[in-house]
Write a protein that holds these residues in place. Structure first.
Motif, PDB file in Angstrom:
ATOM      1  N   LYS A   1      18.224-105.117  84.131  1.00 28.47           N
ATOM      2  CA  LYS A   1      18.379-106.333  83.316  1.00 28.47           C
ATOM      3  C   LYS A   1      19.708-107.026  83.621  1.00 28.47           C
ATOM      4  O   LYS A   1      19.770-108.250  83.731  1.00 28.47           O
ATOM      5  CB  LYS A   1      18.284-105.989  81.835  1.00 28.47           C
ATOM      6  CG  LYS A   1      18.358-107.189  80.925  1.00 28.47           C
ATOM      7  CD  LYS A   1      18.192-106.788  79.470  1.00 28.47           C
ATOM      8  CE  LYS A   1      18.269-108.007  78.574  1.00 28.47           C
ATOM      9  NZ  LYS A   1      18.131-107.675  77.166  1.00 28.47           N
TER      10      LYS A   1
ATOM     11  N   GLU B   1      19.454-108.773  86.992  1.00 31.37           N
ATOM     12  CA  GLU B   1      18.599-109.967  86.899  1.00 31.37           C
ATOM     13  C   GLU B   1      19.362-111.161  86.331  1.00 31.37           C
ATOM     14  O   GLU B   1      19.178-112.287  86.785  1.00 31.37           O
ATOM     15  CB  GLU B   1      17.368-109.667  86.040  1.00 31.37           C
ATOM     16  CG  GLU B   1      16.355-108.796  86.749  1.00 31.37           C
ATOM     17  CD  GLU B   1      15.219-108.329  85.853  1.00 31.37           C
ATOM     18  OE1 GLU B   1      15.168-108.729  84.659  1.00 31.37           O
ATOM     19  OE2 GLU B   1      14.384-107.545  86.336  1.00 31.37           O
ATOM     20  N   LYS B   2      20.233-110.919  85.370  1.00 28.24           N
ATOM     21  CA  LYS B   2      21.024-112.010  84.801  1.00 28.24           C
ATOM     22  C   LYS B   2      21.902-112.655  85.866  1.00 28.24           C
ATOM     23  O   LYS B   2      22.062-113.874  85.890  1.00 28.24           O
ATOM     24  CB  LYS B   2      21.882-111.509  83.645  1.00 28.24           C
ATOM     25  CG  LYS B   2      21.114-111.202  82.393  1.00 28.24           C
ATOM     26  CD  LYS B   2      22.068-110.739  81.294  1.00 28.24           C
ATOM     27  CE  LYS B   2      21.340-110.387  80.025  1.00 28.24           C
ATOM     28  NZ  LYS B   2      22.272-109.933  78.971  1.00 28.24           N
TER      29      LYS B   2
ATOM     30  N   PHE C   1      21.297-112.729  89.145  1.00 28.95           N
ATOM     31  CA  PHE C   1      20.444-113.485  90.069  1.00 28.95           C
ATOM     32  C   PHE C   1      19.922-114.767  89.434  1.00 28.95           C
ATOM     33  O   PHE C   1      19.801-115.789  90.108  1.00 28.95           O
ATOM     34  CB  PHE C   1      19.280-112.624  90.574  1.00 28.95           C
ATOM     35  CG  PHE C   1      19.701-111.639  91.628  1.00 28.95           C
ATOM     36  CD1 PHE C   1      20.134-112.070  92.870  1.00 28.95           C
ATOM     37  CD2 PHE C   1      19.680-110.277  91.367  1.00 28.95           C
ATOM     38  CE1 PHE C   1      20.534-111.169  93.845  1.00 28.95           C
ATOM     39  CE2 PHE C   1      20.079-109.362  92.331  1.00 28.95           C
ATOM     40  CZ  PHE C   1      20.509-109.809  93.570  1.00 28.95           C
ATOM     41  N   GLU C   2      19.626-114.721  88.139  1.00 25.88           N
ATOM     42  CA  GLU C   2      19.172-115.934  87.441  1.00 25.88           C
ATOM     43  C   GLU C   2      20.253-117.011  87.457  1.00 25.88           C
ATOM     44  O   GLU C   2      19.971-118.192  87.610  1.00 25.88           O
ATOM     45  CB  GLU C   2      18.790-115.602  85.992  1.00 25.88           C
ATOM     46  CG  GLU C   2      17.493-114.848  85.858  1.00 25.88           C
ATOM     47  CD  GLU C   2      17.232-114.359  84.440  1.00 25.88           C
ATOM     48  OE1 GLU C   2      17.963-114.775  83.497  1.00 25.88           O
ATOM     49  OE2 GLU C   2      16.316-113.540  84.258  1.00 25.88           O
ATOM     50  N   ARG C   3      21.475-116.599  87.324  1.00 25.64           N
ATOM     51  CA  ARG C   3      22.586-117.557  87.240  1.00 25.64           C
ATOM     52  C   ARG C   3      23.066-118.034  88.610  1.00 25.64           C
ATOM     53  O   ARG C   3      23.367-119.203  88.791  1.00 25.64           O
ATOM     54  CB  ARG C   3      23.737-116.907  86.486  1.00 25.64           C
ATOM     55  CG  ARG C   3      24.971-117.757  86.416  1.00 25.64           C
ATOM     56  CD  ARG C   3      25.297-118.094  85.015  1.00 25.64           C
ATOM     57  NE  ARG C   3      26.433-118.986  84.940  1.00 25.64           N
ATOM     58  CZ  ARG C   3      27.288-118.980  83.961  1.00 25.64           C
ATOM     59  NH1 ARG C   3      27.132-118.147  82.967  1.00 25.64           N
ATOM     60  NH2 ARG C   3      28.282-119.819  83.941  1.00 25.64           N
TER      61      ARG C   3
ATOM     62  N   GLY D   1      21.599-116.956  91.864  1.00 29.48           N
ATOM     63  CA  GLY D   1      20.642-116.887  92.970  1.00 29.48           C
ATOM     64  C   GLY D   1      21.121-115.994  94.103  1.00 29.48           C
ATOM     65  O   GLY D   1      21.622-114.901  93.873  1.00 29.48           O
TER      66      GLY D   1
END
Length: 101
Positions: free
Chosen positions: A77, A80-81, A83-85, A87
């Motif tokens: 988790k 993922e945060k 990569f979401e922010r 890339g």
């Protein structure tokens, strides 16, 4: 003492924002798990920075069990945060070390 070391090369254009995010969001979230007792965020010096700036985040925990709990229950988790922010504008690799007494 176990040291979870994350070495990250960050695109120069986002480095300032990334450091801010690490200090204000990512590291506080990681420390809230209660599994780590301390941390350090450092910029590596004497590195070729043509492809980005290199940082290390070191997280200290009392046992391998705490590290394994973090990996199994929180790490995905947290990653993922990032990569979401940001890339694909950073590359990270991780190592685990044991401090010799």
């Amino acid at each position: 003492m176990i040291i979870y070391n994350v070495t990250v090369k960050v695109d120069t254009a986002i480095a300032k924002e990334w450091v801010h995010w690490m200090k204000q969001e990512h590291i506080p979230d990681l420390m809230k798990t209660g599994l780590f007792v301390d941390y350090r965020l450092c910029r590596l010096l004497e590195q070729d920075e043509t492809e980005g700036i290199t940082y290390t985040a070191q997280y200290f925990c009392d046992s391998l069990e705490h590290y394994n709990t973090y990996i199994s229950e929180h790490a995905q988790k947290m990653r993922e945060k990032g990569f979401e922010r940001f890339g694909n504008r950073f590359v990270a690799f991780r190592t685990v070390m044991k401090m010799e007494s």
